[in-house]
Design an enzyme around this catalytic site. Sequence first.
Site, PDB file in Angstrom:
ATOM      1  N   HIS A  53      -5.870   1.885   0.163  1.00  0.00           N
ATOM      2  CA  HIS A  53      -5.433   1.289   1.321  1.00  0.00           C
ATOM      3  C   HIS A  53      -3.806   0.763   1.345  1.00  0.00           C
ATOM      4  O   HIS A  53      -2.956   0.413   2.199  1.00  0.00           O
ATOM      5  CB  HIS A  53      -6.361   0.392   1.918  1.00  0.00           C
ATOM      6  CG  HIS A  53      -7.161   0.905   2.970  1.00  0.00           C
ATOM      7  ND1 HIS A  53      -8.475   1.354   2.036  1.00  0.00           N
ATOM      8  CD2 HIS A  53      -7.493   1.192   4.113  1.00  0.00           C
ATOM      9  CE1 HIS A  53      -9.308   1.935   3.198  1.00  0.00           C
ATOM     10  NE2 HIS A  53      -8.712   1.838   4.135  1.00  0.00           N
ATOM     11  N   GLY A  54      -3.641   0.281   0.199  1.00  0.00           N
ATOM     12  CA  GLY A  54      -2.310  -0.380  -0.156  1.00  0.00           C
ATOM     13  C   GLY A  54      -2.367  -0.905  -1.647  1.00  0.00           C
ATOM     14  O   GLY A  54      -3.257  -1.213  -2.595  1.00  0.00           O
TER      15      GLY A  54
END
Length: 468
Positions: free
Chosen positions: A316-317
Amino acid sequence: MVFSSIVFLYYFLPVMAGVYFVCPARLRNAVLLAGSLFFYAWGEPRYIVVMGCSVLSGYAGGLLAEKYRGKRAGLAACIVSAGVSLAFLLYFKYAGFLLANLRAVTGWDVWLPAVGLPVGISFYTFQLVSYVVDVYHGEAAQKNILRLAVYITMFPQLIAGPIVRYASIADQLGERRHSFAAAAWGIRRFVYGLAKKILLADQLGEMCAVFRASEEKSVLFYWLYAIGCTLYIYFDFSGYSDMAVGLGRVFGFYFPENFCAPFLSTSMTEFWRRWHRSLGTWFRDYVYIPLGGNRCGRGRQILHIYFVWMLTGLWHGAEWNFVWWGLYFAVLLVFEKNCIRVFSGGVRRVVLRIYFLFFIVISFVLFHASDMEQAVSDIGGLFGAGGIPLVSQEALYCLRSYGVVMLAAAAGAGPVAAAAEKYRSVRTMDAEGRIWNAAEPVLILALFVVMTAYLADGSFQPFLYFRF
């Protein structure tokens, strides 16, 4: 280019659909590929090369993996092809994060590459990896490179999923059936998704921005923000998924559903069966099970869960708050596997609902933070850390300004949405059903007019999941 824009809705989509349906069936894949590449290049033309290299690598890897299946050469082809795609993802998404942390730990003057993140790279990379791995394990490789390129670059789901397994649409890449009923269903689904984005997600995102800019924080304000950002992320992402599924149906593709009323869950285990289902399935099939899953004893199973959820967070990041977000869920999932059975009887569902809603809201605060420092500050604010007041004037003003939107969003994310979907799926052609069938097109048209007014006014935000 984004779905929630005048350019897409009034120029790109009508032209794309018009050319697509006017062309003979044998040319429609070429039209879809050309349109998808134009759609992607509108904002990031330089990253078309990265996508093209990934597609070529996946195509060659699939052919070789099939030809040498069961042999070392086939395994090598699978690894190299998947490695090329993952190398692009590693460089563009994680190189800066890894080197910055190396500099922080060692003090070395490490060069940090200044590169942007190609939109959608996390999604199409996972599709390519799953394709090559599936071919090595027995699926037929795609001999037609045009069809494989359409699978990877298809504009409805290119930017933010769902992550579509090749086998699920392989036949549709060769031959698709189109009908007025399917197109009408797709348009309806698209408009409802667009409404989620513009009328709910964007307003909640604006509320989160107001909170972030405020210098008069309070416990109430932190909780309004926490609930608001939870609903914002849900409607932003599920709205996009609805639009992707709807557009896919218009062009003859049946994409998997990515959400199934996730906030009706009573546990994190259930939540992840309902939220971003294509991602959860991908990690289960390509990471958790190959590691051994639950077949290696309880201790190894717990290690596998932690590893998979650390990777899920990183997907996700490239920030530490995403890593801790993934591990946060790992802790809760392990807890549920071992301790959740202590609750029983009539009190069980009430206790589990309170447990779920409390911890899921905390998770979205952690997810939405820009870094770990902000995440710790926000979570602390929920419990009055730093001596902040319980209530502030700005919090009350925010509640008055966005209370209706928050109530509508809470209803839409909960039983009202589930009941409406059930009603739509079982309605018949009795009097009530005929009234709804006549009224729904009017409702859709009215929604579209209202959303056009919002877009013309410039009051929209980019999709949150585009950054992944």
